[in-house]
Scaffold this motif. Structure first.
Motif, PDB file in Angstrom:
ATOM      1  N   LYS A 196      38.798  29.051  -9.532  1.00 47.24           N
ATOM      2  CA  LYS A 196      37.894  29.651  -8.549  1.00 47.24           C
ATOM      3  C   LYS A 196      38.586  29.683  -7.198  1.00 47.24           C
ATOM      4  N   ALA A 197      38.297  30.709  -6.416  1.00 50.94           N
ATOM      5  CA  ALA A 197      38.819  30.789  -5.053  1.00 50.94           C
ATOM      6  C   ALA A 197      38.452  29.503  -4.320  1.00 50.94           C
ATOM      7  N   HIS A 255      39.689  38.959  -6.993  1.00 50.80           N
ATOM      8  CA  HIS A 255      39.329  38.460  -5.668  1.00 50.80           C
ATOM      9  C   HIS A 255      37.939  38.996  -5.331  1.00 50.80           C
ATOM     10  N   ASP A 291      47.216  31.875  -9.809  1.00 52.33           N
ATOM     11  CA  ASP A 291      47.110  32.415  -8.453  1.00 52.33           C
ATOM     12  C   ASP A 291      48.430  32.032  -7.801  1.00 52.33           C
ATOM     13  N   ILE A 328      43.056  32.063  -3.644  1.00 51.78           N
ATOM     14  CA  ILE A 328      42.324  33.219  -3.131  1.00 51.78           C
ATOM     15  C   ILE A 328      41.811  34.067  -4.300  1.00 51.78           C
ATOM     16  N   MET A 329      42.253  33.703  -5.503  1.00 50.10           N
ATOM     17  CA  MET A 329      41.899  34.432  -6.708  1.00 50.10           C
ATOM     18  C   MET A 329      40.965  33.595  -7.575  1.00 50.10           C
ATOM     19  N   ASN A 330      40.308  34.282  -8.474  1.00 51.32           N
ATOM     20  CA  ASN A 330      39.538  33.664  -9.550  1.00 51.32           C
ATOM     21  C   ASN A 330      40.213  34.119 -10.841  1.00 51.32           C
TER      22      ASN A 330
END
Length: 194
Positions: free
Chosen positions: A42-43, A62, A83, A94-96
């Protein structure tokens, strides 16, 4: 990792290892099985892992401040996923990353990757070459998004991810292409006529 030379040969295509090196690799790779819908990352999370995809399909995406999702990458068999902005720095994710189709993955931590580099130096070259190809592919994707019409981006998507459409939802493809699901339907219709 359970002792299985075939998995190591699949992960490190083109490299051969001694029995001792295989034991070193097995000591740091961990098999994990995930069901569709599992969120691996998760972000905001700390990122110290990357995954080799043996089976299944993953998606990295994102979410902007307005709640809109932007699919950055799909991960399919024989791909690596993480990520990488966070993996290669001290920043938070910053990514999921979501599992779109039941997946069998092999997890490698940053620390264990560095350990492999010192114990088996040719693995560092292997990963460097993978990163070079990935960087080139991302650069091509950015240029495609900036300069090509949506229909051409869709054709490139199909070439990059053959047979993936059966495993994922239309809105995932649309968000990857930067279009609406209605536009995706229109493009598919136009391409099937031609």
């Amino acid at each position: 990792m359970q002792s299985d030379n075939s998995i190591i040969k699949e992960i490190f295509k083109g490299l051969s290892f001694s029995n001792e090196e295989i034991k070193i690799i097995e000591s740091v790779f961990f098999k994990e099985v995930y069901k569709k819908g599992t969120v691996l990352l998760k972000a905001g999370d700390y990122v110290d892992k990357q995954y080799y995809i043996l089976e299944g399909c993953l998606r990295s995406y994102h979410i902007d401040n307005h709640g809109r999702e932007y699919t950055v990458q799909f991960g399919i068999k024989d791909w690596w996923m993480s990520d990488y902005t966070a993996f290669f720095s001290t920043s938070k994710a910053i990514m999921n990353i979501e599992v779109l189709k039941n997946a069998t993955l092999y997890r490698l931590t940053k620390e264990h990757k560095e350990y492999l580099y010192t114990k088996i130096p040719r693995i560092e070259s292997f990963f460097r070459k993978k990163l070079e190809r990935a960087f080139a592919a991302f650069q091509e994707r950015i240029l495609s998004s900036l300069s090509q019409p949506a229909s051409k981006r869709y054709i490139n998507f199909i070439k990059t991810y053959p047979n993936i459409e059966k495993s994922i939802k239309n809105y995932h493809i649309a968000s990857y292409l930067g279009i609406t699901t209605e536009s995706l339907s229109r493009i598919r219709k136009e391409l099937s006529i031609n």
